[in-house]
Design a protein around this motif. Structure first.
Motif, short mmCIF file in Angstrom:
data_model
loop_
_atom_site.label_atom_id
_atom_site.label_comp_id
_atom_site.label_asym_id
_atom_site.label_seq_id
_atom_site.Cartn_x
_atom_site.Cartn_y
_atom_site.Cartn_z
N VAL A 90 121.54 12.31 36.01
CA VAL A 90 122.11 10.96 36.14
C VAL A 90 122.63 10.48 34.79
O VAL A 90 123.74 9.92 34.69
CB VAL A 90 121.06 9.97 36.70
N MET A 91 121.86 10.72 33.73
CA MET A 91 122.32 10.33 32.40
C MET A 91 123.62 11.05 32.06
O MET A 91 124.57 10.45 31.54
CB MET A 91 121.25 10.66 31.35
N ALA A 92 123.67 12.34 32.32
CA ALA A 92 124.87 13.11 32.02
C ALA A 92 126.06 12.62 32.84
O ALA A 92 127.19 12.54 32.33
CB ALA A 92 124.62 14.59 32.29
N PHE A 93 125.82 12.26 34.10
CA PHE A 93 126.89 11.76 34.96
C PHE A 93 127.50 10.49 34.41
O PHE A 93 128.72 10.27 34.51
CB PHE A 93 126.34 11.51 36.37
N PHE A 94 126.67 9.64 33.79
CA PHE A 94 127.16 8.39 33.21
C PHE A 94 127.68 8.57 31.78
O PHE A 94 128.00 7.59 31.12
CB PHE A 94 126.06 7.34 33.23
N GLY A 95 127.76 9.80 31.32
CA GLY A 95 128.37 10.07 30.02
C GLY A 95 127.42 10.24 28.87
O GLY A 95 127.85 10.48 27.73
N SER A 135 132.29 1.13 29.25
CA SER A 135 131.41 2.30 29.20
C SER A 135 130.15 2.05 30.01
O SER A 135 129.46 1.05 29.81
CB SER A 135 131.02 2.62 27.75
N PRO A 136 129.81 2.96 30.92
CA PRO A 136 128.63 2.77 31.75
C PRO A 136 127.39 3.46 31.19
O PRO A 136 126.39 3.60 31.89
CB PRO A 136 129.05 3.43 33.07
N GLN A 137 127.45 3.90 29.93
CA GLN A 137 126.38 4.74 29.40
C GLN A 137 125.02 4.06 29.41
O GLN A 137 124.02 4.66 29.82
CB GLN A 137 126.73 5.21 27.98
N LEU A 138 124.96 2.81 28.94
CA LEU A 138 123.66 2.14 28.92
C LEU A 138 123.13 1.90 30.33
O LEU A 138 121.92 1.98 30.57
CB LEU A 138 123.77 0.81 28.16
N TRP A 139 124.03 1.62 31.26
CA TRP A 139 123.60 1.48 32.65
C TRP A 139 123.08 2.82 33.17
O TRP A 139 122.14 2.87 33.96
CB TRP A 139 124.74 0.98 33.52
N GLY A 140 123.70 3.89 32.71
CA GLY A 140 123.23 5.21 33.10
C GLY A 140 121.84 5.51 32.58
O GLY A 140 121.00 6.09 33.28
#
Length: 382
Positions: A117-122, A77-82
């Motif tokens: 950007v946050m939305a793009f990363f989930g 999951s890339p969420q935290l990176w997002g």
């Protein structure tokens, strides 16, 4: 809980140490808060504190990646990176504004990009706890996600007007939200308290704790737009990631089914109730005077506290009390009988009102020569 303490302490220690370096940087690049008619400080004060906060949050993310349980948040999951990418974008935007003021449209565009950007990363709203669970088309949910980011960032920026005020209010809000997320997550099947929302909340608490010693009156450094926008975005990220995960039809661990339905909506609003109220009053006040809703003035809640006669520190502490009353009071309805929560809130409300309208005979603030004119949390509140 040990992993949460590790994340919190990492964010706090790194932020505390980085703030000293950032202050030197601010002096070197000329990121100074000039004295304006509506300000309470009397000499220019360096800002850019948000850069140190970003460093602290990034350190917490890197440490969390290596922890046994929090490390699972990074697996696939890339969420935290997002969130970190969005935080970097909005901090850069605020830092540029702190050095060389940007127009409102550019700042709004930057906030929208960070939210996108946050939305793009989930990290986006997937459902709304309205009438059970309501699912809307993805473009609508992405738009709502960006709207939450924009409102949250500007709300924190509005309340940022006295030493330690914004950092303290966000600290209280993040603490209340962490407590709620932790307790709710523990009732999931299977229980899972190591969520994105609890991680961000714990890191946010640490960031605020690390910055406050430098920022409480008399402040040596203001957080600036870089800090206010960052804190608002992280609060938004935590609430967005949690909203929609709570199943309203399940009241496990919740005092009643009614609160299970309402709290996922009310909690995010309650934790920022004070900034939201400040925005609402500012818009009404300026519109009634025939001015632009975004025209800066000296009518914010913190200005009124000073006008009543409270000292700088006392005004900040009283606003802490009001913020804690709203946030903790709302959360209490989830785990206590309604009548117990209501009685507790009424008692605290009476105390808060009494303390607000009772001014101290003498100010507890340091004399102007000792304070060296350091008197506002960012000097950027609109």
């Amino acid at each position: 809980m040990r992993e949460f303490l590790m994340v919190l302490l990492t964010a706090a220690i790194v932020t505390y140490l980085a703030t000293t370096l950032v202050r030197r940087l601010a002096l070197k690049v000329g990121a100074m808060t000039a004295v304006r008619d509506r300000d309470v400080h009397t000499v220019p004060i360096p800002r850019l504190g948000g850069v140190a906060m970003l460093v602290g949050f990034a350190a917490a993310v890197l440490v969390g990646r290596e922890l046994p349980y929090h490390g699972q948040l990074f697996a696939g999951s890339p969420q935290l990176w997002g969130v970190l990418a969005a935080a970097s974008i909005i901090t850069l935007l605020g830092a540029i504004d702190d050095v060389r003021e940007l127009d409102w449209l550019t700042k709004l565009a930057g906030q929208v990009i960070a939210g996108g950007v946050m939305a793009f990363f989930g990290v986006q709203l997937v459902s709304l706890p309205i009438g059970g669970v309501t699912y809307l088309p993805e473009p609508v949910m992405v738009t709502l996600t960006i709207l939450v980011v924009v409102v949250s960032t500007n709300a924190v920026n509005f309340i940022d007007g006295l030493d330690g005020l914004a950092a303290g209010v966000v600290l209280i809000s993040a603490s209340a939200f962490f407590g709620w997320c932790y307790l709710v997550s523990s009732s999931f099947d299977p229980p899972n308290v190591f969520s994105l929302a609890t991680f961000i909340s714990a890191a946010l608490i640490g960031v605020c704790l690390g910055f406050l010693p430098h920022n409480f009156h008399p402040a040596r450094l203001f957080m600036g737009d870089a800090g206010a926008l960052l804190l608002g975005l992280l609060l938004a990220a935590a609430t967005i990631s949690m909203t929609g995960q709570v199943e309203p039809s399940s009241s496990a661990g919740i005092a009643s089914a009614a609160t299970a339905i309402l709290l996922p909506v009310l909690i995010p609003v309650a934790i920022l109730a004070l900034p939201f109220l400040d925005i609402l009053l500012a818009v009404l006040r300026r519109t009634r005077a025939g001015q632009s809703p975004w025209k800066p003035d000296r009518g914010h809640l913190h200005h009124r506290m000073l006008d009543i006669g409270h000292s700088h520190r006392r005004a900040v502490i009283l606003l802490y009390l009001w913020s804690g009353l709203i946030a903790a009071g709302t959360v209490s309805f989830a785990y206590l009988p309604a009548w117990v929560s209501a009685i507790g809130i009424v008692c605290l409300l009476v105390l808060a009102i009494a303390l607000t309208w009772r001014t101290a005979p003498e100010s507890s603030d340091p004399p102007p020569d000792r304070a060296r004119g350091r008197g506002q949390a960012s000097g950027r509140a609109s």
